[in-house]
Design a protein around this motif. Structure first.
Motif, PDB file in Angstrom:
ATOM      1  N   GLU A 229       0.775  -1.101   0.094  1.00  0.00           N
ATOM      2  CA  GLU A 229      -0.057   0.150   0.103  1.00  0.00           C
ATOM      3  C   GLU A 229       1.119   1.468   0.176  1.00  0.00           C
ATOM      4  OE1 GLU A 229      -2.838  -0.465   3.170  1.00  0.00           O
ATOM      5  OE2 GLU A 229      -4.056  -1.816   2.002  1.00  0.00           O
ATOM      6  N   TRP A 230       2.279   1.066  -0.104  1.00  0.00           N
ATOM      7  CA  TRP A 230       3.140   2.295  -0.071  1.00  0.00           C
ATOM      8  C   TRP A 230       4.035   2.329  -1.280  1.00  0.00           C
ATOM      9  CZ3 TRP A 230       2.619   5.486   3.931  1.00  0.00           C
ATOM     10  CH2 TRP A 230       1.580   5.232   5.096  1.00  0.00           C
ATOM     11  N   ARG A 231       4.405   3.612  -1.797  1.00  0.00           N
ATOM     12  CA  ARG A 231       5.258   3.776  -2.639  1.00  0.00           C
ATOM     13  C   ARG A 231       6.499   4.559  -2.281  1.00  0.00           C
ATOM     14  NH1 ARG A 231       1.007   6.811  -5.535  1.00  0.00           N
ATOM     15  NH2 ARG A 231       0.655   4.909  -6.982  1.00  0.00           N
ATOM     16  N   GLU A 248       5.005   6.833   0.521  1.00  0.00           N
ATOM     17  CA  GLU A 248       3.838   7.443   0.115  1.00  0.00           C
ATOM     18  C   GLU A 248       2.624   6.475   0.101  1.00  0.00           C
ATOM     19  OE1 GLU A 248       3.592  10.683  -2.931  1.00  0.00           O
ATOM     20  OE2 GLU A 248       2.251   9.412  -3.779  1.00  0.00           O
ATOM     21  N   ALA A 249       1.529   6.886   0.816  1.00  0.00           N
ATOM     22  CA  ALA A 249       0.118   5.857   0.733  1.00  0.00           C
ATOM     23  C   ALA A 249      -0.384   5.719  -0.602  1.00  0.00           C
ATOM     24  CB  ALA A 249      -0.680   6.228   1.749  1.00  0.00           C
ATOM     25  N   ARG A 250      -0.522   4.591  -1.114  1.00  0.00           N
ATOM     26  CA  ARG A 250      -1.207   4.496  -2.331  1.00  0.00           C
ATOM     27  C   ARG A 250      -2.607   4.849  -2.311  1.00  0.00           C
ATOM     28  NH1 ARG A 250       2.107   1.717  -6.399  1.00  0.00           N
ATOM     29  NH2 ARG A 250       3.916   0.800  -5.641  1.00  0.00           N
ATOM     30  N   ARG A 251      -3.290   4.401  -1.284  1.00  0.00           N
ATOM     31  CA  ARG A 251      -4.687   4.628  -1.168  1.00  0.00           C
ATOM     32  C   ARG A 251      -4.888   4.936   0.648  1.00  0.00           C
ATOM     33  NH1 ARG A 251      -3.615  -0.786  -1.782  1.00  0.00           N
ATOM     34  NH2 ARG A 251      -3.567  -0.555  -4.182  1.00  0.00           N
ATOM     35  N   ASP A 252      -6.147   5.213   0.953  1.00  0.00           N
ATOM     36  CA  ASP A 252      -6.442   5.409   2.307  1.00  0.00           C
ATOM     37  C   ASP A 252      -6.044   4.092   3.033  1.00  0.00           C
ATOM     38  OD1 ASP A 252      -7.399   7.768   1.824  1.00  0.00           O
ATOM     39  OD2 ASP A 252      -9.516   7.370   2.067  1.00  0.00           O
ATOM     40  N   THR A 253      -5.235   4.162   4.102  1.00  0.00           N
ATOM     41  CA  THR A 253      -4.956   3.038   4.902  1.00  0.00           C
ATOM     42  C   THR A 253      -4.958   3.253   6.347  1.00  0.00           C
ATOM     43  OG1 THR A 253      -3.155   1.414   5.132  1.00  0.00           O
ATOM     44  CG2 THR A 253      -2.515   3.472   4.163  1.00  0.00           C
ATOM     45  N   ARG A 263      -4.377   6.626  10.637  1.00  0.00           N
ATOM     46  CA  ARG A 263      -4.957   6.600   9.221  1.00  0.00           C
ATOM     47  C   ARG A 263      -4.183   7.582   8.323  1.00  0.00           C
ATOM     48  NH1 ARG A 263      -9.125   4.390   7.503  1.00  0.00           N
ATOM     49  NH2 ARG A 263     -10.129   3.838   9.329  1.00  0.00           N
ATOM     50  N   GLY A 265      -4.087   9.173   4.753  1.00  0.00           N
ATOM     51  CA  GLY A 265      -4.928   9.154   3.464  1.00  0.00           C
ATOM     52  C   GLY A 265      -4.033   8.934   2.204  1.00  0.00           C
ATOM     53  N   GLU A 266      -4.801   8.958   1.096  1.00  0.00           N
ATOM     54  CA  GLU A 266      -4.005   8.620  -0.064  1.00  0.00           C
ATOM     55  C   GLU A 266      -3.054   9.817  -0.525  1.00  0.00           C
ATOM     56  OE1 GLU A 266      -6.710   7.800  -3.521  1.00  0.00           O
ATOM     57  OE2 GLU A 266      -5.083   8.156  -4.920  1.00  0.00           O
TER      58      GLU A 266
END
Ligand SMILES: C[S@@+](CC[C@H](N)C(=O)[O-])C[C@H]1O[C@@H](n2cnc3c(N)ncnc32)[C@H](O)[C@@H]1O
Length: 313
Positions: A229-231, A248-253, A263, A265-266
């Motif tokens: 979920e991270w890049r 960086e979060a690829r989506r809300d996680t 939490r 955010g994307e």
């Protein structure tokens, strides 16, 4: 066995509190020292082989080309204290030139360091070696077994760039207070495209190195970061004259750890490393303010990197 002084039972509340405070800050961040568990240390070795990662080979070329001058400046018989020694390869290449009386490699990635020093001891049986698995950013109070004779802090690879300039100054002062002269490698400001590529390589090794931090955090904190979920983001910030690395979060996680959660955010980021790039004058000023005499300086043909030998004033 613990692969790092932070691992498993050795996790102290201080480390936990530091990590959680960083993760919960409005702009989340972690110290770059957490990039180095056993796998992180191996991934860093792989980074040094990449065509884009010029610092290691540029610094090595300076030592190759100016080795005799550097040896004449430093002199034989120093107590060579290698900060962030990693696989100790850089110091080992200098042993024939510098003939240290004692070699003290220090690294937070303790098991990786001990494995390297075991091998090195066989190669150089006449050099006394005292490996120390410790966090040098916490203290430079060295055990009494570290000789006080002609201490030379060897700090290659531009690791000084991981500190913001005010903290770099404080760290240089601490080396000065620990009675150490300095042999230090410093990365210089250059074409931004060269810098960007060095920290975001085509093969994705730097991305793996950065993402592996989350594996380390999962172990240290009992967290549940899902690496998919991270890049990786790595780029030069010209206003701050520094490379920044982020995850960086690829989506809300939602990330949970023992006793807490956050939490993301994307697009939200965790700032994982800075690598400040200096001008020769800028770094000379820092050395002077830290209490060092004007350094002997060697650079490569492109002026991409410099090696400085500085004595205490
Ligand atoms: C960028 S690598 C450099 C390795 C080697 N000196 C070189 O120049 O290729 C940084 C090294 O410093 C170690 N390190 C980073 N922060 C540290 C800290 N606070 N205390 C001790 N070691 C640290 C890492 O484990 C890693 O081996």
């Amino acid at each position: 066995m613990a692969d790092n002084i932070h691992s498993s039972a050795a996790v102290t509340n201080v480390i936990r509190d530091e990590l959680i405070a960083g993760l919960c800050a409005p702009t989340a961040s972690t110290s770059p020292k957490y990039l180095y568990d056993a796998l992180g240390s191996k991934l860093f070795e792989a980074i040094c082989e990449l065509p884009e990662y010029y610092p290691t080979r540029t610094e090595a070329a300076i030592f190759e080309r100016h080795g005799d001058d550097i040896a004449a400046s430093v002199g034989a018989g120093a107590t060579l204290i290698d900060l962030g020694a990693g696989n100790c390869a850089k110091a080992a290449r200098l042993f024939p030139l510098l003939a240290p009386s004692q070699y003290v490699p220090i690294d937070i990635s303790a098991d990786f360091l001990h494995a390297a020093v075991t091998q090195l001891g066989r190669q150089f049986p006449d050099i006394a070696m005292l490996p120390l698995g410790m966090d040098f950013s916490a203290t430079l109070d060295l055990p009494p077994a570290v000789s006080r004779t002609r201490r030379l802090f060897f700090y290659p690879g531009s690791s000084i760039g991981n500190f913001p300039p005010d903290e770099a100054l404080a760290f240089l002062r601490r080396m000065r207070e620990a009675d150490g002269d300095l042999l230090i490698g410093v990365d210089l400001v250059k074409d931004h495209a060269v810098l960007d590529a060095a920290y975001d390589d085509a093969l994705g090794v730097t991305a793996s190195f950065n993402l592996n931090l989350l594996n380390h955090l999962n172990r240290l904190l009992g967290a549940d970061f899902n690496l998919r979920e991270w890049r990786h983001r790595g780029f030069f910030n010209p206003q701050q004259s520094r490379i920044e690395m982020h995850l960086e979060a690829r989506r809300d996680t939602l990330v949970r750890w023992q006793g807490g959660e956050r939490r993301f955010g994307e697009g939200e980021r965790i700032h994982t490393e800075n690598s400040y790039k200096y001008t020769p004058d800028g770094f000379a000023g820092l050395l002077r303010r830290a209490g060092y005499q004007p350094a002997h300086v060697w650079t490569d043909e492109r002026d991409w990197f410099m090696v400085c030998h500085a004595r205490r004033s």
